[in-house]
Design an enzyme around this catalytic site. Structure first.
Site, mmCIF file in Angstrom:
data_model
loop_
_atom_site.group_PDB
_atom_site.id
_atom_site.type_symbol
_atom_site.label_atom_id
_atom_site.label_comp_id
_atom_site.label_asym_id
_atom_site.label_seq_id
_atom_site.Cartn_x
_atom_site.Cartn_y
_atom_site.Cartn_z
ATOM 1 N N GLY A 1 0.104 6.497 3.240
ATOM 2 C CA GLY A 1 0.180 5.190 3.869
ATOM 3 C C GLY A 1 0.403 4.105 2.838
ATOM 4 N N THR A 2 1.311 3.188 3.131
ATOM 5 C CA THR A 2 1.696 2.139 2.194
ATOM 6 C C THR A 2 2.213 0.953 2.993
ATOM 7 O OG1 THR A 2 2.378 3.817 0.585
ATOM 8 C CG2 THR A 2 3.199 1.601 0.220
#
Length: 536
Positions: free
Chosen positions: A354-355
């Protein structure tokens, strides 16, 4: 360069144009926060800081106060790179991790926690490039954290999924209780459209703002992190935090058909994208949706990753120079390995992650490409009590093989997946671009840039186009909308291709380009998430 009226792929969006300023990111409230700062007199860097801080509150499924960050900034006529990734704790080692019963680095708990760099990145960018105070830039995030906001669709979807998987993994272990108290205060993930607030986030962001992040590294917040780590036999200490500082670095580049593509140097994986483009520039491409185009892209990215996974780590530990890996002779060496049929590279299975990514520009000429992450969704699952600080699990990428370039060691930066990109031509800034999504990121950089440079798509259409991603061996996934006849032909070449139901793993991107002739900004945002462009 691109056709502003050509939208050959399904999308309900068109390219966005503005003159005075623009912010593009994955969550509408965060984009509006950046615009608010621009309209208050801040510049693009101030807007990016506001947006980034806001994203830790409104999209905690992908980033947090306890994550890392990278930035590429165009200011005062030149390009600046900032590496705000954290080092491993000084007292960690392969032997100590194996003594805990691990044969590979774990993904959850205190063991994969590295020093967070995001708060230091905000403070450093504000100090060097900003016009407003850090307190002014963090004010929108503090307001959303304290008074609440409605959960957006993409965040809500991943919040629910993340909570289910974390509950299964954590059980009722005491070290993870603050995570659930923070992100599931009523026992469940908040639903899409429901209000969520966190006084812990608000007070922590206030303390970061008031102390220019000093509290996070040398004050009360640092002590809270250290104390919770010590209580649960973690490796990270107050000393690790106090010794941390982000580092300005010289961005690396590859020239692709007259455009200079810029990335942060290792320990970031932007090198993979540049190696892939260097291989592909040896071919001529006239048609995007054809078998030979995809086959060459597939093979180039596999070769680039095979090199990257063997070499990329903390630059202090790299045994080969980046300049060598970016040389034309090395690109030609790799290019010769591409044959008419699919080859088998060194196998590597990229994990999901996740980013968040954002881009911003103003009417003074400043532009910024900024990315931050907690890595795998919410990160390690460790939340410091009453602070909202969700610590990243970036150390999960270290190898426990002492002979590997990215072998775990104390005080070392690991291979890092998050990569901001920037495009220039003949020394003139074109603008920032980025596509979040773990190991999908360099693959998407290659695809989106080729969409723009080789195939003449505008930024929005370039993001809309169906994507592919390499998984491992000869295995690829393609999005729905990918031409079936091309899938069949690629299969005949030896590629193993599947088509997942959802597009959640194909990256989520933002682009802002400036027309060098009149200064007009054009932006594209991601339809695979709640992407929004705010401008004036």
């Amino acid at each position: 360069m691109n056709n502003p009226l050509l939208y050959p792929y399904p999308s309900s969006r068109t390219a966005h144009y503005a003159r005075k300023g623009m912010v593009a990111t994955s969550q509408p409230l965060a984009a509006q926060a950046g615009l608010q700062i621009l309209q208050k007199g801040g510049n693009a860097i101030d807007a990016a800081i506001a947006t980034a801080a806001c994203l830790t509150v409104v999209e905690p499924t992908s980033n947090g106060i306890g994550g890392d960050a990278f930035a590429i900034v165009w200011a005062k006529g030149e390009l600046h790179g900032l590496n705000a990734s954290g080092r491993s704790p000084k007292n960690i080692s392969i032997e100590k991790v194996k003594a805990l019963g691990h044969e590979a680095m774990p993904k959850l708990g205190f063991t994969p926690v590295t020093v967070p760099g995001a708060p230091a990145a905000w403070a450093e960018l504000s100090k060097r490039f900003g016009k407003l105070s850090l307190a002014e830039c963090l004010a929108p995030a503090i307001e959303y954290a304290r008074n609440g906001y409605p959960i957006s669709p993409t965040a809500g979807k991943f919040w629910e999924r993340g909570m289910a998987s974390y509950k299964k993994a954590f059980g009722d272990r005491e070290v993870f209780k603050p995570f659930f108290e923070t992100f599931a205060p009523n026992g469940n993930a908040p639903k899409i459209g429901e209000l969520w607030q966190s006084e812990g986030h608000a007070s922590t962001l206030e303390e970061i703002a008031e102390t220019n992040a000093e509290s996070f590294y040398k004050g009360r917040l640092a002590q809270a992190i250290s104390d919770f780590s010590a209580k649960h036999d973690g490796f990270i200490t107050a000393e690790d935090l106090s010794e941390y500082a982000p580092e300005y670095v010289k961005p690396i580049s590859a020239n692709y058909r007259g455009y200079d593509v810029w990335e942060i140097p290792p320990n970031g994986q932007g090198l993979v994208a540049l190696i892939g483009l260097n291989i592909l520039k040896g071919y001529e491409f006239t048609t995007r949706d054809c078998v030979e185009t995809y086959h060459k892209q597939f093979e180039a990215i596999k070769l680039a990753f095979a090199v990257g996974k063997e070499t990329i780590t903390d630059p202090e530990f790299m045994n080969i120079k980046t300049e060598t890996l970016l040389s034309d002779s090395f690109a030609e060496f790799l290019r010769k390995k591409i044959t008419p049929v699919a080859a088998l590279p060194q196998a590597y299975l990229p994990p999901k992650s996740g980013t968040v990514y954002l881009a911003a520009a103003d009417d003074e000429g400043n532009m910024i490409s900024f990315i931050q992450s907690n890595y795998m969704g919410f990160g390690s699952g460790i939340v410091i009590p009453n602070t909202g600080i969700s610590l990243q699990n970036r150390g999960a990428d270290f190898s426990l093989d002492p002979n590997h370039a990215n072998a775990l060691a104390g005080g070392k930066r690991t291979y890092h997946t998050i990569i901001p990109g920037f495009l220039t031509k003949a020394g003139i800034p074109i603008g920032p671009f980025g596509i979040m999504g773990g190991y999908m990121q360099p693959q998407a950089h290659v695809q989106v840039l080729m969409n723009i440079i080789d195939f003449g798509l505008n930024p929005q259409a370039a993001l809309d186009a169906p994507r592919w991603q390499w998984l491992n061996d000869k295995k690829f996934e393609v999005e729905r909308g990918f031409p079936a006849y091309i899938v069949e032909s690629l299969t005949h070449k030896g590629h193993s291709i599947t088509m997942p139901i959802e597009s959640g793993s194909f990256g989520r991107g933002q682009i802002i380009f400036r027309n060098p002739e009149n200064g007009v900004l054009v932006g594209g945002t991601e339809h695979r998430t709640d992407g929004t462009i705010a401008s004036w």
